[in-house]
Write an enzyme that holds these catalytic residues in place. Structure first.
Site, mmCIF file in Angstrom:
data_model
loop_
_atom_site.group_PDB
_atom_site.id
_atom_site.type_symbol
_atom_site.label_atom_id
_atom_site.label_comp_id
_atom_site.label_asym_id
_atom_site.label_seq_id
_atom_site.Cartn_x
_atom_site.Cartn_y
_atom_site.Cartn_z
ATOM 1 N N HIS A 55 0.828 -1.226 0.000
ATOM 2 C CA HIS A 55 0.000 0.000 0.000
ATOM 3 C C HIS A 55 0.857 1.268 0.000
ATOM 4 O O HIS A 55 0.507 2.260 0.636
ATOM 5 C CB HIS A 55 -0.963 0.015 1.199
ATOM 6 C CG HIS A 55 -1.964 -1.099 1.165
ATOM 7 N ND1 HIS A 55 -3.161 -0.998 0.513
ATOM 8 C CD2 HIS A 55 -1.931 -2.335 1.697
ATOM 9 C CE1 HIS A 55 -3.838 -2.137 0.648
ATOM 10 N NE2 HIS A 55 -3.105 -2.964 1.355
ATOM 11 N N ASN A 128 -10.388 -2.957 2.192
ATOM 12 C CA ASN A 128 -10.029 -2.918 0.767
ATOM 13 C C ASN A 128 -11.281 -2.621 -0.053
ATOM 14 O O ASN A 128 -12.389 -2.555 0.485
ATOM 15 C CB ASN A 128 -9.467 -4.272 0.329
ATOM 16 C CG ASN A 128 -7.990 -4.424 0.662
ATOM 17 O OD1 ASN A 128 -7.258 -3.445 0.747
ATOM 18 N ND2 ASN A 128 -7.561 -5.649 0.851
#
Ligand code: NDP
Length: 497
Positions: A55, A128
């Site tokens: 990420h 997510n």
């Protein structure tokens, strides 16, 4: 000029030559005593902090969350105590595998991390844009992520290792199908849903527990890039998602999501066909309806990206009273590893930075450490119990007491349905996707699998094809055809049994 400001060094000492170094004579060598030259160069080479291992590329915004539904029968969290309650939030969206400079439109899941600054403390929901994940046990995470990153020798990303790993871990199939559908290349961050993905718990004021899934449905509508559009956009504007978010908010078009929950009772969990704590599975909407809870709105791009977005730290272990965790093995691993990652990346006092700090009271006996800011609790006692301060742990607080019903140490779950990696992906393909989505899915998979190379190519392709066939025969046939693989129906029948 009015209100002229003095140029100073970091210690506040005024200095006068920002662009010219001190030299011996006009054309001689530079003097070591030019402390401003040293200070500026030394600070400059320390501007980067370690990028997140996953990420790394992300965008962030502040906003507000407004409660619209009454869920007090499930949770005693103060945030949900009244319809109309509001709290400030910070959201960070991200891609997963790419480095900080990677293109925003890469095929990848997207991070959907939220920090709610509540009066019970900061609650982080670190999800997510997909309701499931590739693996169901955190022990697999480092190996799985290695397959999404660069090869040790070539320093290139490699589809061979991706499919090698996925084909050897069929629990990934559900997430792989979503990733390979056009939802794997969302049109920026505003047009995708968010999911808490894991099963969480809610505890009410009677100390009763329910299991919960969190959903955030985009009010902008789902919009995705096709494979070809996403590839083109990588060149045209690698920062597409960042620009899209900044432009929308700066124009006053504040993106919104509807927060919904699904609730499962403890009794239902015992009888659920699949393991309700398995993050590779969803709970069907038909059996567990979506309940409206609130509206999430993003309305402020932080004034400084590094200070707020890069230094933001989200941890699934930041759970508030009334919201708790479940035995989901991925979640349990994340409870440790996110806070641990931040201690490494930003430091042990990361929670003091403005983006991470709780705006309400914080009292404890943690002291010191790198980059401790503020008064470090001054001269108040740094131990508990003590006779000097008036900090107390609430005596009549009743925690939820978990009853654990096994003294057996287990590694594997041998329940057959826990290894059913095919039914839900099959439903997604057969019942949820329309013809166009199916065609795009097959096309995206075929193009991706064409990147499988080398001596193990046939082995990997055949192993993965078996998984597609087991999910849905039509899906398997179409992908095999696209790859030019001839199917021996007897052999396939044998291998999918
Ligand atoms: P429903 O028909 O009630 O819901 C289907 C869901 O699938 C919707 O939430 C829809 O999102 C979402 N969806 C549509 N296209 C895709 C795609 N390409 N990738 C991922 N999600 C998509 O079905 P069920 O609840 O019975 O679930 C059936 C299947 O739908 C599941 O096996 C799972 O693969 C998928 N799904 C289920 C979710 C759940 O929590 N039940 C959540 C997301 C997906 P939207 O409403 O925004 O269009």
């Amino acid at each position: 000029m009015e209100n002229k400001k003095k140029l100073t060094n970091a210690a506040g000492i005024p200095y006068y030559y920002h662009e010219d170094s001190q030299t011996v004579g006009h054309r001689g060598p530079v003097l070591l005593q030019d402390f401003m030259l040293q200070e500026n160069l030394a600070h400059f080479v320390r501007e980067r902090i370690p990028e997140r291992v996953v990420h790394a590329k992300g965008s962030g915004a502040y906003g507000k969350f407004t409660v619209t539904g009454d869920i007090r029968k499930y949770t005693r969290a103060k945030l949900f105590s009244k319809i109309g309650n509001e709290c400030r939030i910070f959201a960070r969206f991200s891609s997963v595998a790419g480095e900080k400079g990677s293109a925003d439109t890469e095929r990848d899941p997207r991070g959907f991390a939220l920090k709610f600054y509540t009066e019970d403390g900061n609650w982080d929901l670190v999800g997510n844009n997909t309701p499931v994940f590739f693996i169901k046990d955190a022990k697999k995470f480092p190996d799985f992520i290695h397959t999404q990153k660069r090869l040790p020798r070539t320093n290139l990303k490699d589809h061979t290792v991706m499919w090698d790993y996925w084909s050897l871990n069929p629990e990934s199939l559900h997430q792989v199908l979503i990733l390979m559908s056009d939802r794997g290349t969302p049109y920026g961050y505003r047009h995708m849903n968010g999911y808490g993905s894991h099963t969480f718990a809610m505890i009410n004021d009677q100390n009763e527990r329910s299991w919960v899934k969190f959903h955030f449905k985009t009010q902008q509508g789902i919009k995705n890039f096709t494979l070809e559009e996403s590839i083109e956009m990588k060149g045209v504007n690698p920062d597409f998602s960042q620009e899209d978010l900044v432009n929308a908010i700066d124009k006053g078009e504040f993106p919104k999501w509807t927060m919904q929950i699904q609730v499962m009772t403890e009794e239902q969990a015992k009888n659920f066909r699949w393991n309700p704590f398995d993050v590779t599975k969803i709970w069907p909407h038909e059996d567990f309806e979506l309940i409206d809870v609130g509206i999430l709105e993003l309305n402020e791009i932080p004034i400084n990206y590094f200070a707020h977005v890069e230094q933001s730290t989200f941890a699934p272990s930041n759970l508030i009273d009334g919201i708790s965790f479940s035995p989901d093995k991925m979640l349990q691993g994340r409870l440790f590893s996110y806070a641990d990652a931040h201690r490494y990346r930003v430091g042990v006092n990361a929670h003091q930075l403005p983006v991470n700090a709780c705006p309400y009271e914080v009292n404890n006996y943690q002291r010191d450490g790198y980059m401790r800011m503020g008064a470090n609790s001054g001269d108040s006692p740094n131990y508990y119990p003590n006779s000097f301060d008036n900090i107390e742990a609430e005596q009549d607080y009743k925690p939820f007491e978990e009853e654990l019903n096994s003294a057996h140490v287990a590694y594997f779950n041998r329940n057959e349905d826990d290894n059913d990696h095919y039914t839900q992906p099959g439903i997604l393909y057969a019942k949820v996707m329309d013809d166009e989505q199916k065609t795009h899915l097959v096309h995206n998979i075929v193009e991706h699998m064409k990147g499988i190379k080398g001596e193990k190519k046939d082995l990997i392709i055949n192993r993965q094809l078996c998984h597609f066939f087991r999910a849905n025969i039509d899906l398997g046939i179409r992908i095999a055809k696209g790859l030019g693989v001839t199917i021996d129906s007897n052999q396939m029948q044998h291998s999918i049994q």
